[in-house]
Design an enzyme around this catalytic site. Structure first.
Site, PDB file in Angstrom:
ATOM      1  N   VAL A   1      -4.101   4.061  -6.195  1.00 33.97           N
ATOM      2  CA  VAL A   1      -4.633   3.939  -5.021  1.00 33.97           C
ATOM      3  C   VAL A   1      -4.041   4.392  -3.854  1.00 33.97           C
ATOM      4  CG1 VAL A   1      -5.986   1.221  -6.058  1.00 33.97           C
ATOM      5  CG2 VAL A   1      -3.472   1.948  -4.636  1.00 33.97           C
TER       6      VAL A   1
ATOM      7  N   GLU B   1      -5.832   7.476  -1.462  1.00 34.00           N
ATOM      8  CA  GLU B   1      -5.539   6.823   0.324  1.00 34.00           C
ATOM      9  C   GLU B   1      -4.694   8.037   0.960  1.00 34.00           C
ATOM     10  OE1 GLU B   1      -5.289   6.028   3.693  1.00 34.00           O
ATOM     11  OE2 GLU B   1      -6.323   4.394   2.250  1.00 34.00           O
TER      12      GLU B   1
END
Length: 149
Positions: free
Chosen positions: A59, A63
């Site tokens: 993740v 990002e």
């Protein structure tokens, strides 16, 4: 066009310790960008992901790409005060090889659709020229005053 950490900080919404783009080596507004994220063992998430075998969470790789995409999107001056681009969709992201402390992410984001409400990007993340992750991101705008309500 290229950007250093100080120039990026003037254009991006995120701040340390959550600012994930440290250098932009190439930027073509409204088209594409290539940027760098240096992965350090000192980043706090490595303490728990995973103790003894630190791996950068997927993740956070996404990002990092999303933040680079935000630099590519050409914002209208009238939208800067009242609208915010947010990540709407993550599609087909594959994490081919783990990212570990000491790696340098070489991220390339290329706009695939745009105009109107949605802006899409294809993202490729390499370490030493080898693909470690890839996928697509889609962004949309929301009114800033809708947050927290």
């Amino acid at each position: 066009m290229s950007m250093n950490i100080y120039e990026i900080s003037q254009k991006i919404a995120q701040r340390p310790p959550f600012q994930m783009v440290e250098k932009v080596t190439e930027l073509v507004l409204n088209e594409s960008a290539t940027g760098i994220k240096n992965v350090s063992v000192n980043e706090p998430y490595f303490m728990g992901h995973f103790p003894g075998t630190p791996i950068m969470p997927g993740v956070l790789i996404v990002e990092s790409c999303a933040q680079l995409c935000s630099l590519v999107i050409e914002k209208k001056p009238e939208d800067l005060d009242d609208k915010l681009y947010v990540l709407l969709k993550i599609d087909g992201f594959k994490f081919v090889k783990p990212v570990i402390p000491g790696d340098q992410l070489e991220m390339t984001v290329t706009k695939t659709k745009g105009g109107g409400v949605l802006v899409g990007f294809n993202c490729v993340v390499k370490v030493n020229g080898v693909v470690h992750a890839k996928g697509d991101l889609t962004f949309t705008t929301i009114p800033k005053d809708s947050l927290g309500k």
